[in-house]
Design a protein around this motif. Structure first.
Motif, PDB file in Angstrom:
ATOM      1  N   THR A  28       0.859  -1.181   0.000  1.00  0.00           N
ATOM      2  CA  THR A  28       0.000   0.000   0.000  1.00  0.00           C
ATOM      3  C   THR A  28       0.895   1.230   0.000  1.00  0.00           C
ATOM      4  OG1 THR A  28      -1.775  -1.112   1.221  1.00  0.00           O
ATOM      5  CG2 THR A  28      -1.733   1.290   1.331  1.00  0.00           C
ATOM      6  N   GLU A  29       0.482   2.262  -0.714  1.00  0.00           N
ATOM      7  CA  GLU A  29       1.281   3.481  -0.799  1.00  0.00           C
ATOM      8  C   GLU A  29       1.489   4.114   0.567  1.00  0.00           C
ATOM      9  OE1 GLU A  29      -0.510   6.200  -3.482  1.00  0.00           O
ATOM     10  OE2 GLU A  29       0.154   5.144  -5.287  1.00  0.00           O
ATOM     11  N   LEU A  30       2.733   4.506   0.827  1.00  0.00           N
ATOM     12  CA  LEU A  30       3.038   5.312   2.007  1.00  0.00           C
ATOM     13  C   LEU A  30       3.027   6.786   1.630  1.00  0.00           C
ATOM     14  CD1 LEU A  30       3.945   5.545   4.999  1.00  0.00           C
ATOM     15  CD2 LEU A  30       6.313   5.512   4.136  1.00  0.00           C
ATOM     16  N   ASP A  31       3.668   7.085   0.518  1.00  0.00           N
ATOM     17  CA  ASP A  31       3.706   8.451   0.006  1.00  0.00           C
ATOM     18  C   ASP A  31       3.844   8.375  -1.506  1.00  0.00           C
ATOM     19  OD1 ASP A  31       6.481   7.896  -0.439  1.00  0.00           O
ATOM     20  OD2 ASP A  31       6.933   8.611   1.593  1.00  0.00           O
ATOM     21  N   ALA A  32       4.276   9.455  -2.133  1.00  0.00           N
ATOM     22  CA  ALA A  32       4.300   9.520  -3.599  1.00  0.00           C
ATOM     23  C   ALA A  32       5.293   8.552  -4.216  1.00  0.00           C
ATOM     24  CB  ALA A  32       4.622  10.950  -4.042  1.00  0.00           C
ATOM     25  N   THR A  33       6.321   8.132  -3.474  1.00  0.00           N
ATOM     26  CA  THR A  33       7.368   7.297  -4.080  1.00  0.00           C
ATOM     27  C   THR A  33       7.569   5.951  -3.394  1.00  0.00           C
ATOM     28  OG1 THR A  33       9.091   8.315  -2.696  1.00  0.00           O
ATOM     29  CG2 THR A  33       8.620   9.350  -4.830  1.00  0.00           C
ATOM     30  N   ARG A  34       7.018   5.770  -2.194  1.00  0.00           N
ATOM     31  CA  ARG A  34       7.320   4.548  -1.443  1.00  0.00           C
ATOM     32  C   ARG A  34       6.050   3.765  -1.090  1.00  0.00           C
ATOM     33  NH1 ARG A  34      10.644   6.623   3.616  1.00  0.00           N
ATOM     34  NH2 ARG A  34       8.892   8.082   3.615  1.00  0.00           N
ATOM     35  N   TYR A  35       6.254   2.455  -0.943  1.00  0.00           N
ATOM     36  CA  TYR A  35       5.176   1.557  -0.563  1.00  0.00           C
ATOM     37  C   TYR A  35       5.513   0.850   0.752  1.00  0.00           C
ATOM     38  CZ  TYR A  35       3.051   1.982  -5.199  1.00  0.00           C
ATOM     39  OH  TYR A  35       2.450   2.453  -6.337  1.00  0.00           O
ATOM     40  N   VAL A  36       4.481   0.644   1.570  1.00  0.00           N
ATOM     41  CA  VAL A  36       4.602  -0.236   2.730  1.00  0.00           C
ATOM     42  C   VAL A  36       4.284  -1.642   2.243  1.00  0.00           C
ATOM     43  CG1 VAL A  36       3.775  -0.771   5.049  1.00  0.00           C
ATOM     44  CG2 VAL A  36       3.815   1.603   4.252  1.00  0.00           C
ATOM     45  N   VAL A  37       5.202  -2.561   2.480  1.00  0.00           N
ATOM     46  CA  VAL A  37       5.017  -3.950   2.049  1.00  0.00           C
ATOM     47  C   VAL A  37       4.995  -4.821   3.301  1.00  0.00           C
ATOM     48  CG1 VAL A  37       5.864  -5.795   0.544  1.00  0.00           C
ATOM     49  CG2 VAL A  37       6.330  -3.395  -0.041  1.00  0.00           C
ATOM     50  N   THR A  38       3.933  -5.606   3.486  1.00  0.00           N
ATOM     51  CA  THR A  38       3.807  -6.459   4.670  1.00  0.00           C
ATOM     52  C   THR A  38       3.556  -7.900   4.268  1.00  0.00           C
ATOM     53  OG1 THR A  38       1.419  -6.092   4.852  1.00  0.00           O
ATOM     54  CG2 THR A  38       2.860  -4.597   6.085  1.00  0.00           C
ATOM     55  N   ASN A  39       4.070  -8.825   5.095  1.00  0.00           N
ATOM     56  CA  ASN A  39       3.752 -10.235   4.868  1.00  0.00           C
ATOM     57  C   ASN A  39       2.639 -10.672   5.814  1.00  0.00           C
ATOM     58  OD1 ASN A  39       4.925 -10.741   7.381  1.00  0.00           O
ATOM     59  ND2 ASN A  39       6.873 -11.439   6.512  1.00  0.00           N
ATOM     60  N   LEU A  40       2.300 -11.959   5.789  1.00  0.00           N
ATOM     61  CA  LEU A  40       1.179 -12.458   6.571  1.00  0.00           C
ATOM     62  C   LEU A  40       1.410 -12.339   8.068  1.00  0.00           C
ATOM     63  CD1 LEU A  40       0.320 -15.695   4.559  1.00  0.00           C
ATOM     64  CD2 LEU A  40      -0.887 -13.515   4.514  1.00  0.00           C
ATOM     65  N   ALA A  41       2.667 -12.290   8.483  1.00  0.00           N
ATOM     66  CA  ALA A  41       2.988 -12.209   9.909  1.00  0.00           C
ATOM     67  C   ALA A  41       3.082 -10.771  10.398  1.00  0.00           C
ATOM     68  CB  ALA A  41       4.293 -12.935  10.198  1.00  0.00           C
ATOM     69  N   GLY A  42       2.846  -9.796   9.521  1.00  0.00           N
ATOM     70  CA  GLY A  42       2.877  -8.400   9.922  1.00  0.00           C
ATOM     71  C   GLY A  42       4.235  -7.741   9.841  1.00  0.00           C
ATOM     72  N   GLU A  43       5.267  -8.469   9.423  1.00  0.00           N
ATOM     73  CA  GLU A  43       6.574  -7.839   9.228  1.00  0.00           C
ATOM     74  C   GLU A  43       6.491  -6.905   8.028  1.00  0.00           C
ATOM     75  OE1 GLU A  43       9.966 -10.861  10.475  1.00  0.00           O
ATOM     76  OE2 GLU A  43       8.463 -11.806   9.205  1.00  0.00           O
ATOM     77  N   PHE A  44       7.191  -5.771   8.083  1.00  0.00           N
ATOM     78  CA  PHE A  44       7.054  -4.815   6.995  1.00  0.00           C
ATOM     79  C   PHE A  44       8.410  -4.285   6.551  1.00  0.00           C
ATOM     80  CE2 PHE A  44       7.426  -1.819  10.480  1.00  0.00           C
ATOM     81  CZ  PHE A  44       7.956  -0.664   9.914  1.00  0.00           C
ATOM     82  N   ILE A  45       8.389  -3.753   5.354  1.00  0.00           N
ATOM     83  CA  ILE A  45       9.560  -3.121   4.772  1.00  0.00           C
ATOM     84  C   ILE A  45       9.068  -2.026   3.837  1.00  0.00           C
ATOM     85  CG2 ILE A  45       9.733  -4.641   2.740  1.00  0.00           C
ATOM     86  CD1 ILE A  45      12.796  -4.654   3.236  1.00  0.00           C
ATOM     87  N   LEU A  46       9.847  -0.963   3.657  1.00  0.00           N
ATOM     88  CA  LEU A  46       9.497   0.090   2.717  1.00  0.00           C
ATOM     89  C   LEU A  46      10.282  -0.092   1.429  1.00  0.00           C
ATOM     90  CD1 LEU A  46       9.334   3.349   4.887  1.00  0.00           C
ATOM     91  CD2 LEU A  46       7.523   1.720   4.354  1.00  0.00           C
ATOM     92  N   LEU A  47       9.583  -0.037   0.308  1.00  0.00           N
ATOM     93  CA  LEU A  47      10.228  -0.178  -0.994  1.00  0.00           C
ATOM     94  C   LEU A  47       9.798   0.960  -1.903  1.00  0.00           C
ATOM     95  CD1 LEU A  47       9.789  -4.009  -1.720  1.00  0.00           C
ATOM     96  CD2 LEU A  47      11.792  -2.851  -0.755  1.00  0.00           C
ATOM     97  N   GLU A  48      10.758   1.495  -2.637  1.00  0.00           N
ATOM     98  CA  GLU A  48      10.408   2.483  -3.645  1.00  0.00           C
ATOM     99  C   GLU A  48       9.719   1.784  -4.813  1.00  0.00           C
ATOM    100  OE1 GLU A  48      13.846   4.708  -4.702  1.00  0.00           O
ATOM    101  OE2 GLU A  48      13.903   5.802  -2.784  1.00  0.00           O
ATOM    102  N   ARG A  49       8.968   2.562  -5.565  1.00  0.00           N
ATOM    103  CA  ARG A  49       8.124   1.996  -6.618  1.00  0.00           C
ATOM    104  C   ARG A  49       8.914   1.112  -7.593  1.00  0.00           C
ATOM    105  NH1 ARG A  49       3.252   4.037  -8.660  1.00  0.00           N
ATOM    106  NH2 ARG A  49       3.598   5.907  -7.406  1.00  0.00           N
ATOM    107  N   GLY A  50      10.051   1.600  -8.056  1.00  0.00           N
ATOM    108  CA  GLY A  50      10.826   0.835  -9.027  1.00  0.00           C
ATOM    109  C   GLY A  50      11.334  -0.485  -8.450  1.00  0.00           C
ATOM    110  N   LEU A  51      11.773  -0.447  -7.205  1.00  0.00           N
ATOM    111  CA  LEU A  51      12.279  -1.656  -6.562  1.00  0.00           C
ATOM    112  C   LEU A  51      11.157  -2.671  -6.349  1.00  0.00           C
ATOM    113  CD1 LEU A  51      14.864  -2.877  -5.427  1.00  0.00           C
ATOM    114  CD2 LEU A  51      14.321  -1.809  -3.224  1.00  0.00           C
TER     115      LEU A  51
END
Length: 490
Positions: A28-51
């Motif tokens: 899900t979008e965090l801001d204009a360039t980054r996404y919050v990415v989560t797995n089923l266990a709730g661990e998260f990481i931020l990734l830029e759109r291209g990555l």
């Protein structure tokens, strides 16, 4: 395909062997360039759109720094991490193990009588004769028997009102009856008690009984004197003085950490978030739970609920939270409890069990309430709704068996429909592992237990807070350390 079955991507350099496999995740979008990415266990990481695009398309190289992080957090697996799907499944099971314990919180509405006349009262308090609005001994004893039927090894009985201490004789009877019955069980429960009270009528006798039986106290404190008295009026205009005096007396007799307080945000509170925090600091509390009004009882009849919208409350929340962070930066240990609850879900493997942030919904399974007239509801909000002539979430009455109450068709429907893994829009949301469902709120607002998510203030508030917590951590190493501390001591 199983939810845990990996999706394999083949290396562009070789058509024979897969480079890595994707494990299930949402973004899900965090801001204009980054996404919050989560797995089923709730661990998260931020990734830029291209990555993120390259990850999904199978274009990441094992030599890239982000690759090892994604593998360690179970977003992908390769030949060096064949156990990743099993480890992810174990983490998911651990986060949901509380579901097996069933109902741990049992609330007893001892009376609807109250000496306050709060215009936002969500329980439609009454001030007439006790024969009409007090729980009877017969109903209380049957409620105790139902309570101890719960398979949960840890049971908390919470006394609610009205003003709980206005029916002190029944409070004593329930405590003594429950403790005696618990001792007769083959496997006694870890039994605890708490009283929700405004402390205005609490006597030394009442507090001494609470001290003897280790009963905790939960009270209300809306802010400085003028704000508290405006929000919580009573004859004599001394609600604040009685509350502050009561807190001091409780601490003297029961111990410093035996009393907690809750505030409710009214329109008059919106510009005074920092003053409200200062009041909690001055009164020696270690934190504050910033909460909005709920759409029940007098809060609707007096139009208090619609005095402000979700955006206005979020502005209030953000300012107060930033102030709490600043106080910590200056050396004062103080936390905001709602943020700490969410952060526990974000940054640890445990679920703190907060009712409104559970999937499926916490109604019935996390808490149940026995009303003064013997009816049983799936949550405190459910009985508030019933006072508005909507008994949708009524489970039955204390004369019913434990099995009958918990196989109530409406309750089972709510559990089924609020399982967020399969709820529309929730199933695709990166915030789903940290969020929950509030079917009573959505039913009250939209006549739909699941709720239309784009129109839901519940979603609007929580998604804003989730994004805000992440952004604060990412932008400030001090805040990340502070939030990690909150998460591990919630």
């Amino acid at each position: 395909m199983s939810k845990f079955e990996p999706i394999e991507f083949f290396s562009k350099q070789s058509s024979a062997l897969p480079s890595y496999s994707l494990l299930p995740f949402n973004f899900t979008e965090l801001d204009a360039t980054r996404y919050v990415v989560t797995n089923l266990a709730g661990e998260f990481i931020l990734l830029e759109r291209g990555l993120l695009h390259r990850l999904v398309e199978g274009g990441l190289s094992p030599t890239e720094p982000i690759y090892a992080d994604l593998r360690a957090r179970h977003f992908l697996s390769d030949s060096h991490s064949k156990m990743a799907p099993d480890l992810l499944a174990i983490k998911v099971r651990t986060r949901n193990e509380h579901l097996a314990n069933w109902t741990g919180l049992h609330m007893f509405v001892l009376t609807q009588r109250c000496d306050h006349s709060c215009p936002y009262c969500q329980v439609s308090r009454q001030s007439e004769d006790k024969t009409a609005f007090d729980m009877s001994r017969e109903h209380a004893e049957k409620a105790v028997a139902l309570t101890l039927r719960s398979p949960n090894p840890a049971i908390k009985i919470e006394f609610q009102g009205g003003e709980s201490f206005l029916n002190f004789d029944l409070l004593k009877h329930v405590v003594l009856t429950a403790k005696a019955a618990n001792e007769q069980l083959a496997h006694p429960k870890d039994l605890k008690f708490i009283v929700a009270t405004n402390l205005s009528v609490a006597t030394d006798e009442m507090l001494d009984f609470c001290a003897q039986h280790e009963i905790g106290i939960s009270t209300s404190l809306d802010g400085p004197r003028d704000l508290h008295n405006k929000n919580r009026p009573r004859p004599g205009d001394d609600s604040y003085e009685r509350t502050i005096e009561g807190i001091a007396r409780v601490r003297q007799r029961l111990g410093r950490h035996s009393v907690s307080a809750l505030m409710t945000t009214t329109e008059a509170s919106l510009s005074r978030g920092r003053e409200i925090v200062d009041e909690y600091v001055e009164q020696g509390f270690g934190g504050i739970f910033l909460r909005p009004l709920s759409p029940y009882g007098f809060a609707v009849k007096t139009r208090f609920f619609r005095a402000y919208n979700a955006e206005q409350w979020l502005n209030f929340y953000d300012d107060a939270l930033d102030y709490v962070i600043e106080l910590n930066r200056q050396g004062l240990e103080f936390r905001e409890y709602y943020a700490a609850t969410i952060l526990t879900k974000m940054l640890t493997c445990k679920d703190p069990g907060y009712v409104d942030l559970r999937s499926p919904a916490g109604i019935g399974m996390a808490g149940v309430i026995y009303n003064h007239d013997g009816t049983v509801y799936a949550s405190d909000e459910s009985r508030m709704l019933a006072e508005m002539q909507d008994t949708t979430f009524k489970l039955g009455c204390v004369d019913d068996s434990f099995e009958t109450l918990y196989t109530n068709e409406t309750f089972l429907q709510a559990v089924d429909e609020t399982f967020a893994y399969s709820a529309p829009m929730c199933t695709d949301c990166a915030f789903e592992p940290w969020c929950g469902a509030d079917p009573v709120f959505h039913w009250r607002q939209q006549q739909d237990m699941v709720g239309r998510k784009p129109e839901s203030e519940f979603c609007q508030r929580n998604m804003h807070i989730f994004r805000g917590l992440i952004s604060r951590m990412e932008n400030d190493p001090y805040v990340r350390r502070l939030f990690t501390q909150w998460a591990h001591t919630c």
